[in-house]
Scaffold this motif. Sequence first.
Motif, mmCIF file in Angstrom:
data_model
loop_
_atom_site.group_PDB
_atom_site.id
_atom_site.type_symbol
_atom_site.label_atom_id
_atom_site.label_comp_id
_atom_site.label_asym_id
_atom_site.label_seq_id
_atom_site.Cartn_x
_atom_site.Cartn_y
_atom_site.Cartn_z
ATOM 1 N N GLY A 130 0.827 -1.213 0.000
ATOM 2 C CA GLY A 130 0.000 0.000 0.000
ATOM 3 C C GLY A 130 0.855 1.254 0.000
ATOM 4 O O GLY A 130 2.050 1.212 0.309
ATOM 5 N N LEU A 131 0.224 2.361 -0.351
ATOM 6 C CA LEU A 131 0.922 3.646 -0.511
ATOM 7 C C LEU A 131 0.653 4.594 0.649
ATOM 8 O O LEU A 131 -0.463 4.638 1.153
ATOM 9 N N PRO A 132 1.663 5.405 1.012
ATOM 10 C CA PRO A 132 1.369 6.569 1.852
ATOM 11 C C PRO A 132 1.036 7.770 0.962
ATOM 12 O O PRO A 132 1.614 7.922 -0.106
ATOM 13 N N HIS A 238 -8.797 10.667 6.749
ATOM 14 C CA HIS A 238 -7.944 10.349 7.908
ATOM 15 C C HIS A 238 -8.593 9.283 8.792
ATOM 16 O O HIS A 238 -7.904 8.453 9.382
ATOM 17 N N ALA A 239 -9.924 9.322 8.883
ATOM 18 C CA ALA A 239 -10.647 8.404 9.769
ATOM 19 C C ALA A 239 -11.122 7.135 9.051
ATOM 20 O O ALA A 239 -11.785 6.294 9.657
ATOM 21 N N LEU A 252 -6.007 -0.551 -9.086
ATOM 22 C CA LEU A 252 -6.568 -0.203 -7.783
ATOM 23 C C LEU A 252 -5.429 -0.361 -6.773
ATOM 24 O O LEU A 252 -4.928 -1.462 -6.560
ATOM 25 N N VAL A 253 -4.980 0.748 -6.219
ATOM 26 C CA VAL A 253 -3.834 0.725 -5.309
ATOM 27 C C VAL A 253 -4.291 1.045 -3.889
ATOM 28 O O VAL A 253 -4.911 2.085 -3.650
ATOM 29 N N PRO A 254 -3.973 0.156 -2.931
ATOM 30 C CA PRO A 254 -4.354 0.421 -1.541
ATOM 31 C C PRO A 254 -3.559 1.588 -0.965
ATOM 32 O O PRO A 254 -2.388 1.773 -1.291
ATOM 33 N N VAL A 255 -4.205 2.358 -0.101
ATOM 34 C CA VAL A 255 -3.552 3.468 0.606
ATOM 35 C C VAL A 255 -3.525 3.099 2.086
ATOM 36 O O VAL A 255 -4.553 2.691 2.634
ATOM 37 N N VAL A 256 -2.355 3.212 2.706
ATOM 38 C CA VAL A 256 -2.238 2.773 4.103
ATOM 39 C C VAL A 256 -1.911 3.909 5.078
ATOM 40 O O VAL A 256 -1.975 3.718 6.288
ATOM 41 N N MET A 257 -1.572 5.072 4.541
ATOM 42 C CA MET A 257 -1.320 6.216 5.414
ATOM 43 C C MET A 257 -1.648 7.506 4.678
ATOM 44 O O MET A 257 -1.352 7.628 3.487
ATOM 45 N N GLY A 264 -6.910 2.315 8.743
ATOM 46 C CA GLY A 264 -7.243 0.962 9.227
ATOM 47 C C GLY A 264 -6.105 0.457 10.101
ATOM 48 O O GLY A 264 -5.642 1.170 11.005
ATOM 49 N N ASP A 265 -5.632 -0.750 9.794
ATOM 50 C CA ASP A 265 -4.517 -1.289 10.597
ATOM 51 C C ASP A 265 -3.166 -1.102 9.892
ATOM 52 O O ASP A 265 -2.194 -1.761 10.234
ATOM 53 N N GLY A 266 -3.157 -0.221 8.886
ATOM 54 C CA GLY A 266 -1.881 0.071 8.210
ATOM 55 C C GLY A 266 -1.550 -0.917 7.111
ATOM 56 O O GLY A 266 -0.470 -0.854 6.525
#
Length: 292
Positions: A130-132, A238-239, A252-257, A264-266
């Motif tokens: 995932g991407l920040p 953010h939430a 479709l690219v996940p975003v983790v931050m 979510g859980d990062g």
Amino acid sequence: MAQLIYLDGELVERDQAKISVYDHGLLYGDGVFEGIRAYNGRVFRLDEHLERLERSARAIMLDIPLSREELAEATVRTCRANEVHDGYIRLVVTRGVGDLGLDPRKCPKPSIFIIAANVQFYPEELYEAGLPLITVSTRRNSPACLDPGVKSLNYLNNILGKIECILANVEEGIMLTNAGMVSECTGDNIFVRLGDELLTPPAEAGIVDGITRAALIELARDEGIAVAERLFPITDVHAADECFLTGTAAELVPVVMVDGRTIGDGKPGPMTKRLLKRFRELTKSEGTPIYD
Ligand code: PXG
């Protein structure tokens, strides 16, 4: 094998594929384009891309000298000439050669070129990690000034956003509307999951009407997920429980931050992973055939 570029009806070698310095596409960003993907010897959603190209052209009063069928044929022909199976296609229509003034009437003939290449996309690790993201300070163009729904050759708004991402050492950044609501990223649309609902900004947020975005909305609804297109603030990102980006290049690219807040859980969330799997099945199973 030398790469062949479609230029105004001919297939020419890459180093012969040249555009005049008087072309208004270059002088003023006066033109429209599409970024299209080929999967497994088929062009994904070609008709939808050509329809969007025609809508963009109509918005800037540019008459494309080829019909939808002729554009489709030229696209497929360019892929075939370059033996493209899995690749990226750039289709560009410029206002054409004119003089040094703005007046588009001085450009009698639009230029059309198509580049089709077997290119490497994002590494698989990116989809696993995932991407920040950051929120950039450059606001998305207001639809009242230059509607981002028009995929024009004027991408400076996005490039200014991209420069902020580069300076912050991240791949992508969120752009807000003038009113401070979430719009999209510099080259991708954005989705967030809040509880059971999947949210994505609407057309009025000044977005590109993404072909991938539309496919994702269809897939999510097919999965029984409630999808809403409405305006939301950055605090909802953010939430968010999950967040992902969509685009022809990105899929479709996940975003983790986002802005230092863990989403979510990062790790890429379950809905994101499910939809990515469904999207990949879709790209494998449909499209305009390049080869007989
Ligand atoms: N928003 C913007 C601003 C875009 O440029 C998308 C969303 C996604 O739309 P599609 O139809 O592709 O799902 C785009 C895509 C790049 C790049 O290098 C991306 C685009 C155009 C040019 C370059 O990432 N368009």
